[in-house]
Each structure stands twice: as C-alpha cells, then as structure tokens.
Write a protein that holds these residues in place. Structure first.
Motif, mmCIF file in Angstrom:
data_model
loop_
_atom_site.group_PDB
_atom_site.id
_atom_site.type_symbol
_atom_site.label_atom_id
_atom_site.label_comp_id
_atom_site.label_asym_id
_atom_site.label_seq_id
_atom_site.Cartn_x
_atom_site.Cartn_y
_atom_site.Cartn_z
ATOM 1 N N LYS A 169 0.888 -1.094 -0.114
ATOM 2 C CA LYS A 169 -0.117 -0.016 0.035
ATOM 3 C C LYS A 169 0.977 1.075 0.120
ATOM 4 N N ASP A 206 -3.487 4.858 -0.272
ATOM 5 C CA ASP A 206 -3.889 5.402 0.887
ATOM 6 C C ASP A 206 -3.425 7.036 0.709
ATOM 7 N N GLU A 232 -8.155 4.250 -0.514
ATOM 8 C CA GLU A 232 -8.368 4.719 0.915
ATOM 9 C C GLU A 232 -8.175 6.119 1.293
ATOM 10 N N GLU A 258 -11.563 4.946 8.237
ATOM 11 C CA GLU A 258 -10.322 4.823 9.167
ATOM 12 C C GLU A 258 -10.365 5.564 10.325
HETATM 13 O O1 LIG Z 1 -0.381 8.515 10.945
HETATM 14 C C1 LIG Z 1 -1.376 7.837 10.573
HETATM 15 O O2 LIG Z 1 -2.442 8.535 10.358
HETATM 16 C C2 LIG Z 1 -1.153 6.385 10.281
HETATM 17 O O3 LIG Z 1 -0.075 6.009 10.416
HETATM 18 C C3 LIG Z 1 -1.853 6.298 9.057
HETATM 19 O O4 LIG Z 1 -1.132 6.941 8.121
HETATM 20 C C4 LIG Z 1 -1.512 4.910 8.623
HETATM 21 O O5 LIG Z 1 -1.318 4.016 9.659
HETATM 22 C C5 LIG Z 1 -2.642 4.474 7.537
HETATM 23 O O6 LIG Z 1 -3.544 5.356 7.222
HETATM 24 N N1 LIG Z 1 -2.887 3.220 7.281
HETATM 25 O O7 LIG Z 1 -3.947 2.878 6.510
#
Ligand SMILES: O=C(O)[C@H](O)[C@@H](O)[C@@H](O)C(=O)NO
Ligand SMILES: [Mg+2]
Length: 382
Positions: A169, A206, A232, A258
């Motif tokens: 990812k 993401d 994502e 998330e």
């Molecule tokens: O710092 C963050 O928001 C998280 O580490 C995030 O970036 C990451 O874990 C994530 O989005 N994983 O899907």
C-alpha cells in the motif's frame, strides 16, 4: 479475577520515526520519546499490559475514569467494563478518548490471555494462526533516495517484494511536502510501483485525506487502469455522502472509514449508506479489540470484507480471529528504516513475517508481546 490495581509506567524508548504536521510518520535521526505501559492486576496475581502514548493514560484520565470503572470488578467482564467506560465519554468534556478505551480493553484481553495461558485470538475464537501482510509504505517525502519520486517508490516496492510481501500500500505525498497534494504525481508513483512489481502483487493506495470529489474521482479512475485493489481515505471521512458519491462513481473498491469517530456504530452507518465497498476498523480507531470484533462481524453480515487499520499485536489478533479480512497492515515502511528491528522494549517482534509474506501470530499468552520489563524499569521516567 477481581481487578485490584491499575498502574501506568512511563519510560524512554528510542525511535527514528518522526511525525509531521499532519501526524504522519517519516524517518529521521534516532531520538528518545516517551511511551506508557498500562498494567491491570487482579487479586490472583495475574497482570495484563498494553502500550500507548503517555497522555492517553495521564493521571487525570486514570484516576477520574479508568480506576473508577475497573477497580473491584471481575476482569473477565470485558463487555460490561467496555460499556461502563464508554458511557463516561459523553460527560468527560472530551477527556476520555477512544484511544483510552482501546488501551484499557487491550490490557483486559491481555490479562485474560495471560491468566488462562492462551493467546487472545484463541479466546476470541481464532480463524487462522497466520495471515498475509501488505507492506504499508510511509507517506512520501523530499528525502534524497527516500520516497521523493515515483522511481523511489518503484525501487522500494521491488525491495518489499524480495522481502516476501505479496501486497503493497502506498501512502503518497501530502503536505507538508512542498508541492503536495498532486493527483498526477500520486498516479505516477502508483504506475511506477505497478511497473516495478508486475501484475500479481496486490496494490492499494492511501492518499491525501482532503481531496475534492473530482480529484478523488480522477485518482480512482487512474488506479482502475493500474489494477489497484482499493482506494483509501482520499477525502475527509466526515463527509459520508462524498464517499457514497465516490463509491457510486468508481469501480475500484472504496474502503473506509479509518479515522472517522463513532466506533462500530458509525461504521454501521457507512455500510447502511453504501459509503464504502470494504469496511475498515482498527483497535485504536474504534476503542478496542471488543468493538473492532463487533465491526468485523457486522461487515460479515453484509457480505463485506473489513480490513484492519494498523500494525501491532492488538490488530493482528483481530485479523487472526476474522474470516472477512485478507491482510495484516505491516508498517509503516521506508527505505531508510528497518522495520524488523522492532522496539527496544520488546524482546522480539509481535508480527514476524516469513519469506512468503505470512505474519505468524505469536502463541505466547495474551497479546503475545514479548515485553522487556527490565528495559522498562531501567528507562522509567519519573
Ligand atoms: O499516522 C497515521 O495517520 C497512520 O499511521 C496512517 O497514516 C496509516 O497507519 C494508515 O493510514 N494506514 O492505513
Ligand atoms: Mg489509512
């Protein structure tokens, strides 16, 4: 079985991870940060432990909420204790967060496992003892030879495939990177990775979390041409209707939420509204293993996968106890960091990955974290 004590030990740990202004991690020089270990003790001498940032378990939160709910209670009553603690949130003036619920719930699960000599996923009801990991790459940067160009991403992806990852990812570039966000650069990085790893490695993105609908649509349409598995958090997850609009307009699965608040209740609304094709949960995001499992089971009832956000033992046990998720998120990864070096306060990795890309759930009791108690004592703060 009665909880007699709640203790927080704050200690120094060394890391090369630094957070940027958006809270995303990047590599940097080794520096010391503080970490906290929450410990719950029961009258029969058993203990449960879980780790978090010190402010999550600061004295005000522990004394005003956690001790009031837990002391004198049967630690096996995790469902009731979770609700009792969650009910304090409304009147806490936002002082009692889902992160605190999560660390308390995890310590209760660890206590149960350690007292019974069983790993948590077996207590929940295991589905598997190993699971494929995807390599979750850190957000892009402007570091020479780091993740500064699409070619950097391509080269790093090749390294990850050689390590054994079967999925990757990309977190692409976001502010404070000077020229980010940029959909076209995101797509160039994704194209470079696809070119580097070939058609059989599963890929996901993401992206910058505040794109407009039209930017997110352009990104999603480009990813469809590259055979990506999901898109994502490309927009602010507070706008559920924007995600429904995106999901209705894209073929590539939209995954989420998330970071949106509301625990498993809010995720039920995302499913009901058709705002995602794949649901998402995470122990820290929904307030514990207990609500994360509820989210997983709810998604299953709707025929949906639910992918778990984040690494560490707590998330691995949720994945291992569930059929309807395909991956463990192992990361965050960067060319300048060696993820397998682990943490100085753990004697071994909680998520060891073999050369075929499978992460094996440790069969140690509880969460299975191989805690170096001497290190913690020797590095106590205050
Ligand atoms: O710092 C963050 O928001 C998280 O580490 C995030 O970036 C990451 O874990 C994530 O989005 N994983 O899907
Ligand atoms: Mg994410």
């Amino acid at each position: 079985m009665i909880i007699t004590d709640v203790e927080v030990r704050v200690f120094r740990t060394t890391t090369r991870r630094h957070s940027d202004s958006a809270g995303h991690a990047h590599p940097g020089p080794a520096h010391q940060v503080q970490q906290a270990m929450l410990t719950l003790r029961s009258e029969d001498g058993h203990e449960g432990h879980s780790f978090t940032a010190p402010e999550i378990v600061r004295p005000h939160v522990i004394d005003k909420f956690v001790k009031k709910v837990l002391i004198g209670q049967d630690h096996r009553d995790r469902e009731r204790l979770w609700h009792d603690l969650a009910h304090w949130q409304r009147g806490s003036a936002a002082q009692l967060t889902d992160r605190t619920l999560a660390v308390v719930d995890c310590a209760l699960w660890d206590l149960a496992g350690r007292s019974l000599g069983q790993p948590v996923h077996k207590l929940i009801g295991a589905y598997r003892d190993k699971v494929l990991a995807y390599g979750s790459i850190m957000c892009g940067d402007e570091l020479e030879g780091g993740l500064a160009t699409p070619e950097d991403y391509g080269r790093f992806a090749e390294t990850l495939v050689k390590r054994g990852y079967k999925g990757i990812k990309l977190h692409t570039w976001m502010p404070p990177v000077s020229w980010a966000p940029d959909v076209k650069m995101d797509l160039k990085a994704c194209a470079a990775v696809r070119e580097a790893v070939g058609p059989d490695i599963r890929l996901m993105i993401d992206a910058f979390h505040w794109y407009t609908r039209t930017d997110a649509l352009e990104l999603g349409r480009g990813l469809e041409k590259l055979g990506f598995d999901w898109i994502e958090e490309p927009m602010d997850e507070q706008s559920m209707s924007s995600y429904k609009w995106l999901a209705d307009n894209l073929d590539i699965p939209v995954i989420g939420p998330e970071s949106a608040a509301g625990k498993h209740w809010h995720r039920a609304e995302w499913v009901r509204q058709g705002a995602c094709d794949i649901l998402r949960t995470g122990v820290n995001d929904v307030g514990g293993i207990t609500p994360a499992i509820k989210t997983m089971r709810m998604a299953e009832a709707f025929g949906m996968d639910c992918e778990v956000h984040g690494n560490t033992a707590m998330n691995l046990h949720v994945v291992a106890a569930s059929k309807n998720c395909r991956w463990y998120e192992r990361g965050l990864l960067h060319p300048f960091l060696e993820y397998d070096d682990g943490h100085d306060y753990l004697k071994s990795l909680s998520d060891p990955m073999d050369r075929d890309g499978f992460v094996h759930v440790p069969d140690r009791p509880g969460l299975g974290e191989d805690i170096d108690f001497d290190f913690i004592e020797n590095n106590r703060v205050g």
